[in-house]
Design an enzyme around this catalytic site. Structure first.
Site, PDB file in Angstrom:
ATOM      1  N   LEU A 293       0.816  -1.206   0.000  1.00 43.14           N
ATOM      2  CA  LEU A 293       0.000   0.000   0.000  1.00 43.14           C
ATOM      3  C   LEU A 293       0.852   1.260   0.000  1.00 43.14           C
ATOM      4  CD1 LEU A 293      -2.911  -1.016   2.403  1.00 43.14           C
ATOM      5  CD2 LEU A 293      -3.179  -0.175   0.071  1.00 43.14           C
TER       6      LEU A 293
ATOM      7  N   THR B  45      -0.764  -7.442  -1.077  1.00 43.51           N
ATOM      8  CA  THR B  45       0.560  -6.853  -0.882  1.00 43.51           C
ATOM      9  C   THR B  45       1.483  -7.948  -0.356  1.00 43.51           C
ATOM     10  OG1 THR B  45       0.177  -6.260   1.438  1.00 43.51           O
ATOM     11  CG2 THR B  45      -0.594  -4.699  -0.234  1.00 43.51           C
TER      12      THR B  45
ATOM     13  N   LYS C 211      -2.515  -1.783  16.907  1.00 44.77           N
ATOM     14  CA  LYS C 211      -3.404  -0.995  16.063  1.00 44.77           C
ATOM     15  C   LYS C 211      -4.540  -0.359  16.867  1.00 44.77           C
ATOM     16  CE  LYS C 211      -1.453  -1.551  12.010  1.00 44.77           C
ATOM     17  NZ  LYS C 211      -0.843  -0.404  11.298  1.00 44.77           N
TER      18      LYS C 211
ATOM     19  N   ASP D 100      14.153   4.527   9.469  1.00 40.37           N
ATOM     20  CA  ASP D 100      13.653   3.437  10.301  1.00 40.37           C
ATOM     21  C   ASP D 100      12.567   4.018  11.205  1.00 40.37           C
ATOM     22  OD1 ASP D 100      13.134   1.454  12.145  1.00 40.37           O
ATOM     23  OD2 ASP D 100      15.212   1.188  12.789  1.00 40.37           O
TER      24      ASP D 100
ATOM     25  N   SER E 194      -4.233   1.884   9.723  1.00 41.08           N
ATOM     26  CA  SER E 194      -4.541   0.908  10.761  1.00 41.08           C
ATOM     27  C   SER E 194      -4.948  -0.395  10.083  1.00 41.08           C
ATOM     28  CB  SER E 194      -5.628   1.446  11.688  1.00 41.08           C
ATOM     29  OG  SER E 194      -5.926   0.534  12.716  1.00 41.08           O
TER      30      SER E 194
ATOM     31  N   TYR F 271      -0.709  -7.791  17.211  1.00 39.05           N
ATOM     32  CA  TYR F 271      -0.975  -6.877  16.103  1.00 39.05           C
ATOM     33  C   TYR F 271      -2.159  -5.972  16.437  1.00 39.05           C
ATOM     34  CZ  TYR F 271      -2.173  -5.282  11.388  1.00 39.05           C
ATOM     35  OH  TYR F 271      -2.478  -4.511  10.288  1.00 39.05           O
TER      36      TYR F 271
END
Length: 283
Positions: A15, A184, A153, A57, A135, A149
């Site tokens: 993305l 992706t 988020k 980074d 997000s 994860y």
């Protein structure tokens, strides 16, 4: 369309790369922040003077002011910040260690927060700006195996919702994007924990997460066009569910939570002192 300047993290692929392409196609300037700027060489050659790849980074929060200053020195302003860089760890709560959880928090919360803090003075001075937080549908609802994860988020979304209210008076907008599965390299780069015997039931989830690579229904180029088009409008939503699955799953999650509030409303109200006036808050 008036040219604007975008900072986008995680532009090597996925993305982020699609967003860089879409912004450039619309005539905008792009500062592409990624660990290996050489991966942007071809795109930079195709858009001379408008694409600036920068070695960056996201987890190095001390570097955030320098990235913003680089953009200001080159293009004179920053109109859009897209915090896009991300990855995921798949495993049960007991299987995910402190390091893995902290790494995701660094990448999905502390890194974006540092960049937002760094860019806000310039946006406030110019009286405009947009911050796009990439997000996930997993930032509003979760399921077994993705606790780390989703935690990172969820944290990003709560932080961003507060940010949106704070910066609105300065003409600065915030949009939280909640994609479903997009085609992706995200799923190809998942980190899987070692499997504990007690959590063998998570095997189908692990397989689903690993095997979907290359079959995701979401088109990152279409997603990028939707995001760039919305940023160009005056009607920017606080949250943007992206993809049919995101719409379906988020709608179901909101409905489930609303049903729970209604079902427990009387019990919840009974926890208050009797005869005390309801709270009055400024927001």
């Amino acid at each position: 369309m008036t040219a604007t300047t975008w900072i986008i993290t995680g532009t090597a692929s996925g993305l982020g790369r699609s967003l860089a392409n879409a912004a450039l196609a619309n005539g905008h300037n792009v500062v592409a922040a990624l660990r290996n700027p050489d991966r942007m060489a071809g795109l930079a050659a195709a858009h001379p003077g408008r694409l600036l790849p920068v070695d960056y980074d996201v987890t190095d929060t001390a570097a955030a002011p320098g990235l913003v200053q680089t953009a200001l020195d080159r293009f004179g302003r920053v109109d859009v910040l897209v915090n896009n860089a991300g990855r995921a760890v798949v495993g049960a709560v007991e299987e995910v260690g402190d390091r893995q959880l902290r790494d995701l928090m660094d990448l999905h919360l502390f890194g974006p927060a540092a960049l937002a803090r760094a860019v806000l003075p310039a946006m406030r001075a110019q009286g405009s700006g947009t911050i796009v937080q990439m997000s996930s549908q997993g930032g509003r609802t979760s399921f077994p195996g993705v606790s780390a994860y989703s935690a990172s988020k969820f944290a990003l979304e709560g932080w961003s919702e507060s940010l949106a209210g704070e910066v609105a008076p300065f003409g600065i907008r915030v949009m939280i994007v909640e994609p479903s599965r997009f085609r992706t390299g995200f799923h190809s780069a998942l980190e899987f924990t070692d499997t504990a015997d007690a959590y063998g039931a998570l095997a189908p989830i692990r397989s689903d997460m690993a095997d979907v690579a290359g079959r995701q229904e979401g088109d990152p180029d279409r997603a990028a066009r939707i995001i760039t088009d919305l940023v160009a409008t005056d009607d920017l939503p606080l949250r943007l569910p992206l993809g049919a699955e995101a719409v379906q799953r988020l709608y179901a999650a909101y409905q489930r939570d609303l049903d729970g509030v209604v079902r427990l409303a009387d019990l919840a109200r009974s926890a208050d002192f009797e005869g005390v006036a309801p709270s009055v808050r400024p927001v």
